[in-house]
Design a protein around this motif. Structure first.
Motif, mmCIF file in Angstrom:
data_model
loop_
_atom_site.group_PDB
_atom_site.id
_atom_site.type_symbol
_atom_site.label_atom_id
_atom_site.label_comp_id
_atom_site.label_asym_id
_atom_site.label_seq_id
_atom_site.Cartn_x
_atom_site.Cartn_y
_atom_site.Cartn_z
ATOM 1 N N THR A 177 0.835 -1.198 0.000
ATOM 2 C CA THR A 177 0.000 0.000 0.000
ATOM 3 C C THR A 177 0.870 1.249 0.000
ATOM 4 O OG1 THR A 177 -1.714 -1.187 1.221
ATOM 5 C CG2 THR A 177 -1.849 1.213 1.224
ATOM 6 N N GLN A 231 -6.908 11.291 -3.951
ATOM 7 C CA GLN A 231 -7.718 10.428 -3.079
ATOM 8 C C GLN A 231 -8.449 9.359 -3.882
ATOM 9 O OE1 GLN A 231 -10.063 13.352 -0.958
ATOM 10 N NE2 GLN A 231 -8.754 13.144 0.852
ATOM 11 N N GLN A 232 -9.023 9.743 -4.999
ATOM 12 C CA GLN A 232 -9.752 8.784 -5.830
ATOM 13 C C GLN A 232 -8.821 7.712 -6.378
ATOM 14 O OE1 GLN A 232 -11.909 10.656 -9.030
ATOM 15 N NE2 GLN A 232 -12.225 8.735 -10.113
ATOM 16 N N HIS A 261 -7.682 5.378 -3.607
ATOM 17 C CA HIS A 261 -8.784 4.477 -3.284
ATOM 18 C C HIS A 261 -8.882 3.369 -4.336
ATOM 19 C CE1 HIS A 261 -12.515 2.715 -2.253
ATOM 20 N NE2 HIS A 261 -13.339 3.590 -2.746
ATOM 21 N N ARG A 262 -8.735 3.721 -5.600
ATOM 22 C CA ARG A 262 -8.791 2.738 -6.686
ATOM 23 C C ARG A 262 -7.669 1.712 -6.537
ATOM 24 N NH1 ARG A 262 -7.386 2.725 -12.726
ATOM 25 N NH2 ARG A 262 -5.974 4.412 -12.208
ATOM 26 N N THR A 312 -8.430 -0.538 -3.459
ATOM 27 C CA THR A 312 -9.547 -1.418 -3.792
ATOM 28 C C THR A 312 -9.098 -2.546 -4.698
ATOM 29 O OG1 THR A 312 -11.087 0.426 -3.589
ATOM 30 C CG2 THR A 312 -11.865 -1.500 -4.788
#
Length: 140
Positions: free
Chosen positions: A12, A47-48, A51-52, A55
């Motif tokens: 991560t 942020q998007q 997150h992608r 995920t």
């Protein structure tokens, strides 16, 4: 003493650092194009995109299609998918008569923020490796 689950943060953090680096490249590209007529400021929704990436790690969507990308649009490298973030035009910026809307003040601020994000990611990597070293040495 570090637990075995703490090492799962490394992929991560790798994606976080990769995305931060790509964000810095986008910002410096904007700065380099300050005198290009018609150039519009590009940005990455950090942020998007993060997150992608997280995920895609959680759902295990690591299989590649014919273009070398997995189902989430991520290229696999290192611990897993390499981010290929989407960039888009920034709306609402003042446009000069030549059609260019790059602001060095804005880009400098964005670059400073991105540099702080990168430094935080490096500190997180150091902490993870310190935890592993501590576990290897028996917690001493």
């Amino acid at each position: 003493m570090a637990d075995a689950g703490s090492t799962s943060l490394i992929p991560t953090i790798e994606r976080y650092l990769s995305l931060t680096n790509q964000n810095q490249q986008r910002i410096t590209s904007n700065m380099a194009n300050i005198d290009t007529p018609g150039y519009h400021t590009q940005e990455i929704n950090f942020q998007q995109e993060m997150h992608r990436a997280v995920t895609s790690m959680a759902d295990g969507s690591g299989s590649l299609n014919s273009s070398g990308l997995n189902s989430s649009g991520l290229e696999t490298v290192g611990f897993g998918p390499r981010l290929t973030p989407a960039s888009h035009d920034v709306k609402g910026l003042l446009e000069r008569p030549d059609g260019n809307n790059v602001s060095l003040d804005r880009e400098g601020l964005m670059l400073s923020q991105s540099q702080l994000q990168y430094a935080m990611g490096v500190q997180l990597v150091k902490h993870e490796f310190h935890q592993m070293l501590s576990a290897i040495n028996g917690g001493s």
